[in-house]
Scaffold this motif. Structure first.
Motif, PDB file in Angstrom:
ATOM      1  N   GLU A   1       0.054   2.638   5.857  1.00 18.52           N
ATOM      2  CA  GLU A   1      -1.165   3.290   5.406  1.00 18.52           C
ATOM      3  C   GLU A   1      -0.809   4.422   4.295  1.00 18.52           C
ATOM      4  O   GLU A   1      -1.451   4.589   3.104  1.00 18.52           O
ATOM      5  CB  GLU A   1      -1.854   3.852   6.595  1.00 18.52           C
ATOM      6  N   LEU A   2      -0.062   5.356   4.610  1.00 16.67           N
ATOM      7  CA  LEU A   2       0.506   6.445   4.035  1.00 16.67           C
ATOM      8  C   LEU A   2       1.131   6.131   2.552  1.00 16.67           C
ATOM      9  O   LEU A   2       0.863   6.687   1.621  1.00 16.67           O
ATOM     10  CB  LEU A   2       1.247   7.450   4.648  1.00 16.67           C
ATOM     11  N   ALA A   3       1.851   5.093   2.750  1.00 16.32           N
ATOM     12  CA  ALA A   3       2.511   4.743   1.536  1.00 16.32           C
ATOM     13  C   ALA A   3       1.384   3.926   0.602  1.00 16.32           C
ATOM     14  O   ALA A   3       1.737   4.240  -0.625  1.00 16.32           O
ATOM     15  CB  ALA A   3       3.687   3.603   1.990  1.00 16.32           C
ATOM     16  N   LYS A   4       0.877   3.300   1.052  1.00 16.63           N
ATOM     17  CA  LYS A   4      -0.290   2.545   0.126  1.00 16.63           C
ATOM     18  C   LYS A   4      -0.978   3.388  -0.664  1.00 16.63           C
ATOM     19  O   LYS A   4      -1.672   3.640  -1.634  1.00 16.63           O
ATOM     20  CB  LYS A   4      -1.254   1.527   0.909  1.00 16.63           C
ATOM     21  N   ARG A   5      -1.415   4.675   0.180  1.00 21.37           N
ATOM     22  CA  ARG A   5      -2.284   5.719  -0.580  1.00 21.37           C
ATOM     23  C   ARG A   5      -1.679   6.627  -1.374  1.00 21.37           C
ATOM     24  O   ARG A   5      -2.162   7.547  -1.903  1.00 21.37           O
ATOM     25  CB  ARG A   5      -2.970   6.483   0.658  1.00 21.37           C
ATOM     26  N   GLY A   6      -0.257   6.637  -1.177  1.00 25.76           N
ATOM     27  CA  GLY A   6       0.482   7.648  -2.016  1.00 25.76           C
ATOM     28  C   GLY A   6       0.752   8.816  -1.256  1.00 25.76           C
ATOM     29  O   GLY A   6       1.195   9.774  -2.159  1.00 25.76           O
ATOM     30  N   ASP A   7       0.371   8.833  -0.044  1.00 27.13           N
ATOM     31  CA  ASP A   7       0.576  10.103   0.641  1.00 27.13           C
ATOM     32  C   ASP A   7       1.755  10.315   1.687  1.00 27.13           C
ATOM     33  O   ASP A   7       1.708  11.088   2.519  1.00 27.13           O
ATOM     34  CB  ASP A   7      -0.652  10.236   1.446  1.00 27.13           C
ATOM     35  N   PHE A   8       2.539   9.391   1.510  1.00 27.09           N
ATOM     36  CA  PHE A   8       3.918   9.352   2.487  1.00 27.09           C
ATOM     37  C   PHE A   8       4.580  10.740   2.276  1.00 27.09           C
ATOM     38  O   PHE A   8       4.592  11.263   1.041  1.00 27.09           O
ATOM     39  CB  PHE A   8       4.854   8.480   2.192  1.00 27.09           C
ATOM     40  N   PRO A   9       4.874  11.401   3.210  1.00 21.91           N
ATOM     41  CA  PRO A   9       5.547  12.668   2.976  1.00 21.91           C
ATOM     42  C   PRO A   9       6.900  12.872   2.253  1.00 21.91           C
ATOM     43  O   PRO A   9       7.297  14.101   2.110  1.00 21.91           O
ATOM     44  CB  PRO A   9       6.077  13.188   4.400  1.00 21.91           C
ATOM     45  N   CYS A  10       7.478  11.859   1.860  1.00 20.24           N
ATOM     46  CA  CYS A  10       8.651  11.905   0.730  1.00 20.24           C
ATOM     47  C   CYS A  10       8.329  10.758  -0.136  1.00 20.24           C
ATOM     48  O   CYS A  10       7.733   9.965   0.019  1.00 20.24           O
ATOM     49  CB  CYS A  10      10.011  12.134   1.581  1.00 20.24           C
ATOM     50  N   ARG A  11       9.212  10.903  -1.265  1.00 19.13           N
ATOM     51  CA  ARG A  11       9.147   9.869  -2.365  1.00 19.13           C
ATOM     52  C   ARG A  11       9.546   8.496  -1.727  1.00 19.13           C
ATOM     53  O   ARG A  11      10.373   8.273  -0.858  1.00 19.13           O
ATOM     54  CB  ARG A  11      10.216  10.265  -3.211  1.00 19.13           C
ATOM     55  N   ILE A  12       8.880   7.642  -2.229  1.00 15.23           N
ATOM     56  CA  ILE A  12       8.820   6.039  -1.873  1.00 15.23           C
ATOM     57  C   ILE A  12       9.194   5.484  -3.233  1.00 15.23           C
ATOM     58  O   ILE A  12       8.693   5.627  -4.161  1.00 15.23           O
ATOM     59  CB  ILE A  12       7.630   5.564  -1.140  1.00 15.23           C
ATOM     60  N   ILE A  13      10.194   4.597  -3.145  1.00 12.84           N
ATOM     61  CA  ILE A  13      10.496   3.624  -4.172  1.00 12.84           C
ATOM     62  C   ILE A  13       9.964   2.486  -4.026  1.00 12.84           C
ATOM     63  O   ILE A  13      10.361   1.698  -2.731  1.00 12.84           O
ATOM     64  CB  ILE A  13      11.975   3.474  -4.423  1.00 12.84           C
ATOM     65  N   ARG A  14       9.164   1.674  -4.861  1.00 10.72           N
ATOM     66  CA  ARG A  14       8.468   0.556  -4.503  1.00 10.72           C
ATOM     67  C   ARG A  14       9.313  -0.538  -5.028  1.00 10.72           C
ATOM     68  O   ARG A  14       9.294  -0.708  -6.537  1.00 10.72           O
ATOM     69  CB  ARG A  14       7.148   0.421  -4.627  1.00 10.72           C
ATOM     70  N   VAL A  15       9.519  -1.697  -4.510  1.00  9.66           N
ATOM     71  CA  VAL A  15      10.595  -2.889  -5.258  1.00  9.66           C
ATOM     72  C   VAL A  15       9.640  -4.047  -4.956  1.00  9.66           C
ATOM     73  O   VAL A  15       9.764  -4.622  -3.655  1.00  9.66           O
ATOM     74  CB  VAL A  15      11.805  -2.992  -4.764  1.00  9.66           C
ATOM     75  N   GLY A  16       8.723  -4.457  -5.823  1.00  6.69           N
ATOM     76  CA  GLY A  16       7.991  -5.700  -5.582  1.00  6.69           C
ATOM     77  C   GLY A  16       6.852  -5.242  -4.425  1.00  6.69           C
ATOM     78  O   GLY A  16       6.131  -4.182  -4.574  1.00  6.69           O
ATOM     79  N   THR A  17       7.008  -5.934  -3.341  1.00 13.19           N
ATOM     80  CA  THR A  17       6.099  -5.449  -2.208  1.00 13.19           C
ATOM     81  C   THR A  17       6.832  -4.822  -1.096  1.00 13.19           C
ATOM     82  O   THR A  17       6.555  -4.646  -0.073  1.00 13.19           O
ATOM     83  CB  THR A  17       5.664  -6.781  -1.562  1.00 13.19           C
ATOM     84  N   THR A  18       8.127  -4.305  -1.430  1.00 14.97           N
ATOM     85  CA  THR A  18       9.153  -3.641  -0.398  1.00 14.97           C
ATOM     86  C   THR A  18       9.014  -2.122  -0.747  1.00 14.97           C
ATOM     87  O   THR A  18       8.993  -1.874  -2.084  1.00 14.97           O
ATOM     88  CB  THR A  18      10.363  -4.156  -0.426  1.00 14.97           C
ATOM     89  N   TYR A  19       8.885  -1.301   0.201  1.00 18.00           N
ATOM     90  CA  TYR A  19       9.092   0.184   0.111  1.00 18.00           C
ATOM     91  C   TYR A  19      10.330   0.559   0.663  1.00 18.00           C
ATOM     92  O   TYR A  19      10.845   0.333   1.737  1.00 18.00           O
ATOM     93  CB  TYR A  19       8.251   0.832   1.149  1.00 18.00           C
TER      94      TYR A  19
END
Length: 66
Positions: A34-52
């Motif tokens: 949920e945090l990743a989809k909102r862009g609120d994860f507490p550290c940087r996320i790299i999105r590769v296709g549908t994978t975080y």
């Protein structure tokens, strides 16, 4: 889901799945995504296709592990 110990962080590869990062942060799977989809994860996320992916160095920095 069992929370990670500091010694476990030393064995992680350069990038980890969002589930591994969630485990290190003590977050549930649902909340982490949920945090990743909102862009609120507490550290940087790299999105590769549908994978975080989460850079381990940033995860360690967030946790205060050097």
């Amino acid at each position: 889901m069992q929370t990670m110990q500091h010694k476990d962080l030393d064995t992680l590869p350069t990038v980890v799945s969002i589930m591994t990062a969630a485990r290190a942060l003590g977050l549930s799977r649902t909340y982490a995504y949920e945090l990743a989809k909102r862009g609120d994860f507490p550290c940087r996320i790299i999105r590769v296709g549908t994978t975080y992916r989460v850079p381990t160095a940033e995860l360690r920095k967030l946790l205060g592990v050097t």
